[in-house]
Scaffold this active site. Structure first.
Site, mmCIF file in Angstrom:
data_model
loop_
_atom_site.group_PDB
_atom_site.id
_atom_site.type_symbol
_atom_site.label_atom_id
_atom_site.label_comp_id
_atom_site.label_asym_id
_atom_site.label_seq_id
_atom_site.Cartn_x
_atom_site.Cartn_y
_atom_site.Cartn_z
ATOM 1 N N GLU A 44 0.966 -0.952 -0.444
ATOM 2 C CA GLU A 44 0.010 -0.031 -0.127
ATOM 3 C C GLU A 44 0.706 1.028 -0.182
ATOM 4 O O GLU A 44 1.406 1.357 0.689
ATOM 5 C CB GLU A 44 -0.794 -0.167 1.446
ATOM 6 C CG GLU A 44 -1.811 0.982 1.578
ATOM 7 C CD GLU A 44 -2.509 0.779 2.704
ATOM 8 O OE1 GLU A 44 -3.610 1.985 2.328
ATOM 9 O OE2 GLU A 44 -2.877 -0.563 3.964
ATOM 10 N N LYS A 126 -8.878 2.912 -2.128
ATOM 11 C CA LYS A 126 -9.148 1.795 -1.645
ATOM 12 C C LYS A 126 -10.326 2.364 -1.162
ATOM 13 O O LYS A 126 -11.276 3.476 -0.962
ATOM 14 C CB LYS A 126 -8.380 2.473 -0.156
ATOM 15 C CG LYS A 126 -9.280 1.758 0.879
ATOM 16 C CD LYS A 126 -7.619 1.654 1.950
ATOM 17 C CE LYS A 126 -6.968 1.472 3.378
ATOM 18 N NZ LYS A 126 -5.694 1.348 4.022
ATOM 19 N N CYS A 162 -5.402 -2.991 1.820
ATOM 20 C CA CYS A 162 -5.281 -3.364 2.992
ATOM 21 C C CYS A 162 -7.093 -3.300 4.060
ATOM 22 O O CYS A 162 -7.464 -4.512 4.000
ATOM 23 C CB CYS A 162 -4.380 -1.843 4.268
ATOM 24 S SG CYS A 162 -4.333 -2.012 5.704
#
Length: 603
Positions: A44, A126, A162
């Protein structure tokens, strides 16, 4: 079924060092190519480092990140690596007109890009933005609304970032609906004690829910108070562990997988770059996410003999204290290296806290870069001095002695002459503040980073002197309860003995009763409960936010609870002024716990 060799680059980026981070990606791609990988994934926001915090709000930084990703795609192609799909995390901005989630177009996003053929083949952002613990992502980013699927060598690979894996719905639901053969998760997941077991169980559960293999790549290294241990891994569709990387080590984890080939039914997409010529019919919207597909290589690889996947064994879970120790070493090592310090300075008192801090420092940066200073006062015992000298001898770092008694006397004489003689607590604190002044003077003169030696129990209860023993630029054991300090010290000595080395910490420093030695015959227990009892209540109060009644109901002694709560609540102003230190627990005393200093709520 189709074969696919994936490479997960467990690397250590630095926040803001875009050029250095791009070199890490190119080097990883070169190694992945040489090892025959068909797909490379990095963590990430590897391009910018993570977490970027409010750097995300600087338009110049966002623009530099976006430009860096396009430059990276071109550089990979120029290096002969353009045929290898490379998945990277970076800082981007939301494209398109209009407002969404209360923020305008151009708002920053925690994004992911697939690089192939010299171009950016696909980007997404994300979806789930954590807003708890050390995370402020809802402050810094706006969420994405797409779920990317890229076809690589005939296999449909979904990509999540994540927190997308930790939360129900969203990308997890979309991955199942999209029928991916592999879900790739890019992570900047900070270390916490026991978290590796939770992480593995999560990946196994998600793989079974999605019905697909899952590859989890995490960064490694320290960033301010956070430390990342890596622990990248791959599980198959049944949740069986296929490959796992070591902790706290940069490495390229390569795994050979047998995966279902992607379904047919695609058509040319005239809006897509030439390197990504296909998209599905019709578009799917699942749980608010539009599934976006691109193809970088449609044909499966020719059958080949797979290599042996490596599962790095974890240490004995009963001795996870060693894992904590490695986290502390990693956090200090990278704080020193990434901030350009040449050396560190530790005030060694002969006690356990400074002894453990020195051991961590030597393991992190080497004995030649560690400098010790003994600062005895008139109340320092003989064993404190000899234990400190023995510590330096065992660990091989240079140490010098600067007696503070003449300086303390000069202060006391000056204040007495001014009609303000010092006694009691003010006289005790003066000794600590003189020591703090000396170490900071040496820091300014010689350029050392001063390491504060206080532990979490002291910080929680305020059992330290502001501008005295609390001074320093970094506090390696700040998130360690006093009882854990003893555990870590015993583990480090036992680990040295197992390797046939001299234990670095004198036994007397471990075994003797702790004392600040600011007055005759002083012991910590004069001011604090026994540390075993104290740490138990502290962990419950700070870690769970339970109030007095709840803690008493849980079985803790009522008077002890009231005493501890008073100590903790009154010390908030001290903690606000303390040095940063490596986070190893689920809840540290920094960004994890934010309470007002001015506060009359006491139950």
């Amino acid at each position: 079924m189709a074969q696919l060799r994936i490479a997960l680059a467990q690397v250590n980026p630095t926040v803001g060092d875009l050029e250095g981070n791009l070199r890490i990606v190119v080097d990883s791609a070169r190694e992945a190519r040489d090892r025959g990988a068909h797909l490379l994934a990095l963590p990430e926001m590897v391009v910018t480092g993570y977490p970027v915090e409010d750097l995300a709000l600087r338009n110049s930084f966002v623009s530099a990140s976006v430009k860096a990703v396009h430059r990276l795609a071109a550089e990979l192609a120029a290096e002969g690596l353009g045929d290898l799909p490379v998945v990277v995390g970076f800082l981007s901005r939301r494209e398109g007109p209009g407002a969404r989630y209360g923020q305008p177009a151009g708002a920053p996003q925690n994004a992911v890009a697939v690089l192939h053929g010299g171009a950016v083949a696909l980007t997404s952002a994300k979806h789930h933005l954590p807003n708890y613990g050390v995370f402020d992502e809802f402050r810094n980013f706006v969420p994405g609304d797409t779920f990317p699927v890229v076809r690589v060598r005939g296999v449909d690979v979904g990509i999540a970032v994540c927190e997308d894996l930790w939360q129900e719905g969203g990308p997890v639901t979309a991955a199942r609906a999209a029928g991916v053969g592999l879900l790739l998760s890019l992570n900047g997941s900070p270390y916490e004690r026991h978290k590796d077991d939770v992480r593995l169980e999560l990946c196994q559960r998600r793989a079974r829910e999605i019905g697909a293999a899952l590859a989890y790549v995490n960064m490694v290294g320290g960033q301010d108070e956070l430390v990342f241990e890596g622990d990248s891994l791959v599980v198959d569709a049944e949740g069986e562990l296929v490959a796992r990387a070591p902790q706290f080590t940069e490495t390229l984890l390569v795994a050979d997988l047998d995966l279902p080939a992607g379904a047919d039914g695609t058509r040319p997409d005239p809006a897509a770059p030439e390197t990504t010529p296909t998209t599905p019919v019709p578009a799917q919207v699942v749980d608010g996410l539009t599934i976006v597909r691109r193809t970088v290589s449609a044909d499966p690889v020719e059958p080949y003999t797979p290599g042996e996947n490596v599962v790095t064994p974890r240490p004995d879970p009963l001795s996870d204290v060693g894992e904590v120790y490695r986290a502390l070493v990693t956090g200090l090592r990278d704080y020193v290296a990434k901030n350009g310090f040449a050396s560190v300075l530790v005030a060694i008192s002969g006690g356990i806290d400074s002894a453990l801090t020195a051991a961590i420092a030597v393991d992190a940066v080497g004995a030649d870069r560690v400098h010790g200073v003994l600062l005895p006062s008139e109340h320092s015992s003989g064993h404190s001095i000899t234990d400190a000298e023995e510590l330096a001898r065992r660990q091989g770092f240079a140490a010098r002695t600067i007696a503070i008694a003449p300086m303390v006397e000069a202060f006391e004489a000056a204040t007495a002459k001014a009609g303000a003689p010092l006694d009691g607590l003010s006289a005790e604190n003066l000794q600590a503040r003189v020591r703090g002044t000396v170490v900071m003077a040496l820091s300014n003169q010689e350029g050392h980073l001063v390491l504060a030696t206080g532990n979490k129990s002291e910080a929680a209860t305020g059992y330290s002197t502001l501008y005295g023993d609390s001074v320093g630029g970094f506090a390696p054991i700040k998130d360690c309860w006093k009882t854990l300090v003893w555990e870590l010290s015993r583990w480090r000595n036992a680990d040295a003995a197992r390797r046939g080395e001299v234990p670095p910490i004198p036994e007397n420093s471990i075994e003797k009763p702790p004392s600040a030695e600011l007055r005759p015959e002083q012991l910590d227990t004069d001011s604090l409960p026994d540390y075993t009892e104290l740490d138990s209540v502290l962990d419950a109060y700070i870690g769970t936010d339970k109030g007095e009644a709840e803690l008493v109901f849980a079985g803790y002694d009522p008077e002890l609870v009231r005493r501890v709560i008073r100590l903790v609540d009154r010390a908030e102003y001290k903690r606000r002024q303390s040095a940063p230190g490596t986070k190893i627990s689920a809840r540290n005393l920094g960004r994890d716990r934010r309470l007002p200093i001015t506060n009359r709520w006491t139950v």
